[in-house]
Design an enzyme around this catalytic site. Structure first.
Site, PDB file in Angstrom:
ATOM      1  N   LYS A  31       0.839  -1.208   0.000  1.00  0.00           N
ATOM      2  CA  LYS A  31       0.000   0.000   0.000  1.00  0.00           C
ATOM      3  C   LYS A  31       0.873   1.257   0.000  1.00  0.00           C
ATOM      4  O   LYS A  31       0.647   2.173  -0.798  1.00  0.00           O
ATOM      5  CB  LYS A  31      -0.899   0.006   1.246  1.00  0.00           C
ATOM      6  CG  LYS A  31      -1.618   1.326   1.466  1.00  0.00           C
ATOM      7  CD  LYS A  31      -2.518   1.322   2.692  1.00  0.00           C
ATOM      8  CE  LYS A  31      -1.850   1.636   3.996  1.00  0.00           C
ATOM      9  NZ  LYS A  31      -1.562   3.058   4.246  1.00  0.00           N
ATOM     10  N   ASN A  32       1.835   1.305   0.900  1.00  0.00           N
ATOM     11  CA  ASN A  32       2.581   2.550   1.065  1.00  0.00           C
ATOM     12  C   ASN A  32       3.633   2.780  -0.015  1.00  0.00           C
ATOM     13  O   ASN A  32       4.311   3.803  -0.026  1.00  0.00           O
ATOM     14  CB  ASN A  32       3.199   2.625   2.469  1.00  0.00           C
ATOM     15  CG  ASN A  32       2.103   2.814   3.520  1.00  0.00           C
ATOM     16  OD1 ASN A  32       0.957   3.124   3.185  1.00  0.00           O
ATOM     17  ND2 ASN A  32       2.455   2.607   4.784  1.00  0.00           N
ATOM     18  N   CYS A  89      -5.857  13.180  12.361  1.00  0.00           N
ATOM     19  CA  CYS A  89      -6.353  11.854  12.052  1.00  0.00           C
ATOM     20  C   CYS A  89      -6.242  11.014  13.296  1.00  0.00           C
ATOM     21  O   CYS A  89      -5.717  11.448  14.304  1.00  0.00           O
ATOM     22  CB  CYS A  89      -5.596  11.222  10.903  1.00  0.00           C
ATOM     23  SG  CYS A  89      -4.033  10.561  11.382  1.00  0.00           S
ATOM     24  N   ARG A  94      -0.332  14.696  12.921  1.00  0.00           N
ATOM     25  CA  ARG A  94       0.290  14.456  11.608  1.00  0.00           C
ATOM     26  C   ARG A  94       0.283  15.685  10.686  1.00  0.00           C
ATOM     27  O   ARG A  94      -0.388  15.703   9.647  1.00  0.00           O
ATOM     28  CB  ARG A  94      -0.370  13.275  10.912  1.00  0.00           C
ATOM     29  CG  ARG A  94      -0.155  11.981  11.661  1.00  0.00           C
ATOM     30  CD  ARG A  94      -0.855  10.827  11.013  1.00  0.00           C
ATOM     31  NE  ARG A  94      -0.105  10.228   9.926  1.00  0.00           N
ATOM     32  CZ  ARG A  94      -0.568   9.241   9.176  1.00  0.00           C
ATOM     33  NH1 ARG A  94      -1.768   8.770   9.377  1.00  0.00           N
ATOM     34  NH2 ARG A  94       0.154   8.742   8.213  1.00  0.00           N
ATOM     35  N   ASP A 110       4.032   0.623  12.098  1.00  0.00           N
ATOM     36  CA  ASP A 110       2.903  -0.086  11.483  1.00  0.00           C
ATOM     37  C   ASP A 110       2.795  -1.544  11.949  1.00  0.00           C
ATOM     38  O   ASP A 110       1.832  -2.227  11.582  1.00  0.00           O
ATOM     39  CB  ASP A 110       2.993  -0.023   9.951  1.00  0.00           C
ATOM     40  CG  ASP A 110       2.756   1.387   9.430  1.00  0.00           C
ATOM     41  OD1 ASP A 110       2.237   2.227  10.181  1.00  0.00           O
ATOM     42  OD2 ASP A 110       3.108   1.645   8.258  1.00  0.00           O
ATOM     43  N   ARG A 127      -8.871  -0.531   3.750  1.00  0.00           N
ATOM     44  CA  ARG A 127      -7.976   0.509   3.228  1.00  0.00           C
ATOM     45  C   ARG A 127      -6.600  -0.072   2.928  1.00  0.00           C
ATOM     46  O   ARG A 127      -5.917   0.416   2.028  1.00  0.00           O
ATOM     47  CB  ARG A 127      -7.818   1.638   4.252  1.00  0.00           C
ATOM     48  CG  ARG A 127      -9.030   2.514   4.393  1.00  0.00           C
ATOM     49  CD  ARG A 127      -8.701   3.707   5.238  1.00  0.00           C
ATOM     50  NE  ARG A 127      -7.430   4.268   4.811  1.00  0.00           N
ATOM     51  CZ  ARG A 127      -6.588   4.938   5.587  1.00  0.00           C
ATOM     52  NH1 ARG A 127      -6.889   5.163   6.848  1.00  0.00           N
ATOM     53  NH2 ARG A 127      -5.467   5.403   5.113  1.00  0.00           N
TER      54      ARG A 127
HETATM   55  N1  EPU Z   1       5.580  14.907  10.774  1.00  0.00           N
HETATM   56  C1  EPU Z   1       5.629  16.244  11.028  1.00  0.00           C
HETATM   57  N2  EPU Z   1       5.617  17.122   9.974  1.00  0.00           N
HETATM   58  C2  EPU Z   1       5.552  16.703   8.692  1.00  0.00           C
HETATM   59  C3  EPU Z   1       5.510  15.327   8.427  1.00  0.00           C
HETATM   60  C4  EPU Z   1       5.524  14.434   9.481  1.00  0.00           C
HETATM   61  O1  EPU Z   1       5.672  16.661  12.187  1.00  0.00           O
HETATM   62  O2  EPU Z   1       5.536  17.542   7.783  1.00  0.00           O
HETATM   63  C5  EPU Z   1       5.583  13.921  11.883  1.00  0.00           C
HETATM   64  C6  EPU Z   1       4.304  13.127  11.985  1.00  0.00           C
HETATM   65  O3  EPU Z   1       3.315  13.817  12.684  1.00  0.00           O
HETATM   66  C7  EPU Z   1       4.764  11.858  12.690  1.00  0.00           C
HETATM   67  C8  EPU Z   1       6.203  11.674  12.157  1.00  0.00           C
HETATM   68  O4  EPU Z   1       6.578  12.941  11.628  1.00  0.00           O
HETATM   69  O5  EPU Z   1       4.795  12.048  14.080  1.00  0.00           O
HETATM   70  C9  EPU Z   1       6.372  10.641  11.079  1.00  0.00           C
HETATM   71  O6  EPU Z   1       5.358  10.816  10.104  1.00  0.00           O
HETATM   72  P1  EPU Z   1       5.577  10.452   8.571  1.00  0.00           P
HETATM   73  O7  EPU Z   1       5.480  11.708   7.781  1.00  0.00           O
HETATM   74  O8  EPU Z   1       6.786   9.613   8.389  1.00  0.00           O
HETATM   75  O9  EPU Z   1       4.281   9.572   8.314  1.00  0.00           O
HETATM   76  P2  EPU Z   1       3.451   9.547   6.983  1.00  0.00           P
HETATM   77  O10 EPU Z   1       4.358   9.770   5.851  1.00  0.00           O
HETATM   78  O11 EPU Z   1       2.249  10.411   7.135  1.00  0.00           O
HETATM   79  C10 EPU Z   1       3.766   7.009   6.420  1.00  0.00           C
HETATM   80  C11 EPU Z   1       2.868   5.843   6.202  1.00  0.00           C
HETATM   81  C12 EPU Z   1       2.249   5.414   7.520  1.00  0.00           C
HETATM   82  C13 EPU Z   1       3.390   5.050   8.471  1.00  0.00           C
HETATM   83  C14 EPU Z   1       4.363   6.228   8.618  1.00  0.00           C
HETATM   84  C15 EPU Z   1       5.569   5.918   9.465  1.00  0.00           C
HETATM   85  C16 EPU Z   1       2.124   6.175   3.932  1.00  0.00           C
HETATM   86  C17 EPU Z   1       1.014   6.490   3.003  1.00  0.00           C
HETATM   87  N3  EPU Z   1       1.840   6.209   5.238  1.00  0.00           N
HETATM   88  O12 EPU Z   1       2.940   8.040   6.962  1.00  0.00           O
HETATM   89  O13 EPU Z   1       1.453   4.272   7.272  1.00  0.00           O
HETATM   90  O14 EPU Z   1       2.861   4.719   9.740  1.00  0.00           O
HETATM   91  O15 EPU Z   1       4.808   6.654   7.316  1.00  0.00           O
HETATM   92  O16 EPU Z   1       6.271   4.854   8.947  1.00  0.00           O
HETATM   93  O17 EPU Z   1       3.226   5.856   3.512  1.00  0.00           O
HETATM   94  C18 EPU Z   1      -0.252   2.699   7.686  1.00  0.00           C
HETATM   95  O18 EPU Z   1       0.082   2.134   6.629  1.00  0.00           O
HETATM   96  O19 EPU Z   1      -1.071   2.179   8.500  1.00  0.00           O
HETATM   97  C19 EPU Z   1       0.315   4.011   7.999  1.00  0.00           C
HETATM   98  C20 EPU Z   1      -0.208   4.826   8.909  1.00  0.00           C
END
Ligand code: EPU
Length: 420
Positions: A22-23, A117, A122, A306, A398
């Site tokens: 998915k990711n 969320c 996030r 995850d 999802r």
């Molecule tokens: N963060 C910030 N500012 C930003 C971006 C992130 O403060 O601009 C913080 C977030 O709030 C969080 C941390 O940084 O505390 C890490 O967040 P990240 O951006 O890495 O998460 P994401 O990219 O939104 C992806 C996966 C998630 C997975 C996380 C961590 C996708 C579509 N989603 O989310 O997947 O948990 O990386 O590995 O790739 C899932 O599949 O169930 C899922 C939630």
């Protein structure tokens, strides 16, 4: 809406095939926007988040054709609208991934802010700051991110914290920027590497994906290409934990063992006998109850957030006491109260939970507010006396393809029924 009915299950046995990640598929579908011709993406999992992404691209005017076996053609050249509307973004935060490609390729984008969320606030500040550093003019207005840009300029971007989709968004933007972009403290997740490999296949010049420093030499044009999505390591890990808690023996096929090292190490620590081949993993508990294993989540290559909920279930049923610490998201313990209702012995203290294992749980009606939490409730139900009803199945749909069929094939007592 459907629900899942699960009865206590025998040890899981047999073989299961893993779907595309998915990711990885979500950023790759977003990246098709960068191309000047059609891309053909294969090993696409049949998931609600994939359908949402395709709707998003179709609404923008991209021409999407679904072939057999979830092979998807995306022709981005028919695009005529550069907007990701709130009603789609609110169902899937990953919609933010179209921002970088739209700005880089078309010089404009209007993308709804994802908002809060279930698993935490996030924010997407790092995505926005990075695009600004590359020269985009970005305002936040009426809940939308509005971006305008001429050709983006390569620059140095040092992330304050590791962000997976942030790295992906800016990597896509940098691929078409003028000059070199250097990312520091970049996410090293295998899904980032898979996106980089797709971009390279389109003609991008990227070095260092999979390490924390990535160098991108912007190119003038990227062409559509054929690409097969990497297998899902979290789906793989979820089935392995299912076999571990039920004291079973399964073989997981069409996966990539080397991107699961931290998870396999913890399963071995829990007493699992694991053997691997190029694209398979076999786990055998030899009928034994798992032992408790403490985990602490962190960005790749450390233990994935995850898989945290699934390992809470493993510990809930294990011999001993363990501490599980969540370091990536501030509010990712919603499964704990549901597991407590099923008889799990868990005490939360801030971002840690102490778990004392019990032999069996008790079936109950439960529901979860995020994808991995929902999956963990299914695993718990396998070792519960009586029936468990898992509501809000749309969370599971999802991110897990045909989960009840796959678990059923492994011997689990699980069925999907309409929830009236
Ligand atoms: N963060 C910030 N500012 C930003 C971006 C992130 O403060 O601009 C913080 C977030 O709030 C969080 C941390 O940084 O505390 C890490 O967040 P990240 O951006 O890495 O998460 P994401 O990219 O939104 C992806 C996966 C998630 C997975 C996380 C961590 C996708 C579509 N989603 O989310 O997947 O948990 O990386 O590995 O790739 C899932 O599949 O169930 C899922 C939630």
């Amino acid at each position: 809406m459907d629900k899942l009915l699960i009865d206590g299950s025998p040890p899981l046995t047999g073989e299961v095939k893993i779907s595309g990640a998915k990711n990885a598929v979500l950023p790759i579908l977003a990246a098709t926007l960068l191309g000047s011709s059609t891309s053909t993406i294969s090993n696409v999992p049949h998931l609600n988040d994939v359908t949402t992404t395709m709707s998003l691209l179709a609404r923008m005017g991209c021409t999407i054709t679904m072939g057999d076996n979830m092979v998807v053609d995306v022709d981005p050249t028919t695009i005529n609208d550069y907007t990701a509307a709130y009603e789609l973004v609110r169902t899937m935060r990953a919609s933010i991934l179209v921002l970088g490609p739209l700005v880089a390729r078309y010089g404009q984008a209007e993308v709804s802010l994802p908002g809060g969320c279930a698993i935490g606030a996030r924010p997407v500040n790092l995505h926005i700051e990075g695009l600004r550093a590359m020269g985009a003019d970005i305002s936040i207005d009426g809940g939308y991110i509005r971006a305008r840009a001429g050709r983006l300029q390569g620059t140095r971007i040092a992330f304050d914290m590791v962000t997976v989709t942030g790295t992906e968004n800016l990597l896509m933007a940098a691929a078409l920027a003028k000059g070199e972009t250097v990312f520091e403290n970049a996410a090293r997740e295998p899904e980032v590497v898979d996106l980089a490999n797709y971009l390279i296949a389109m003609g991008a010049k990227i070095e260092g994906a999979g390490t924390s420093t990535i160098h991108v030499q912007g190119v003038d044009q990227l062409m559509g290409t054929d690409y097969s999505v990497v297998p899902d390591r979290i789906e793989t890990g979820t089935y392995l934990v299912g076999a571990c808690v039920t004291r079973g023996k399964i073989k997981v096929r069409d996966t990539v063992p080397e991107i699961l090292t931290s998870v396999l190490d913890k399963l071995r620590e829990a007493g699992a006998h694991i053997t691997t081949g190029e694209d398979w993993i076999e786990l055998d508990m030899k009928g034994q109850r798992p032992k408790s294993v403490s985990i602490s989540t962190a960005p790749y290559p450390d233990f994935p957030t995850d898989m945290q909920a699934q390992f809470c279930v493993l510990n809930a049923l294990a011999d001993g006491t363990a501490k599980v610490t969540e370091n990536v998201f501030e509010n990712r313990f919603m499964h704990i109260s549901e597991l407590q209702r099923m008889g799990a012995d868990m005490t939360v203290d801030g971002n840690s939970v102490t778990i004392r294992g019990v032999e069996r749980l008790k079936g109950a009606p439960v529901m979860a507010t995020d994808l991995r939490a929902s999956a963990s409730l299914i695993l718990a139900a396998f070792m519960a006396d009586g029936q468990t009803e898992v509501g809000r199945v749309y969370h599971i749909d999802r991110g897990y393809e045909r989960i009840e069929e796959k678990f059923h094939m492994l011997g689990a007592e699980i069925q999907r029924v309409p929830d009236r």
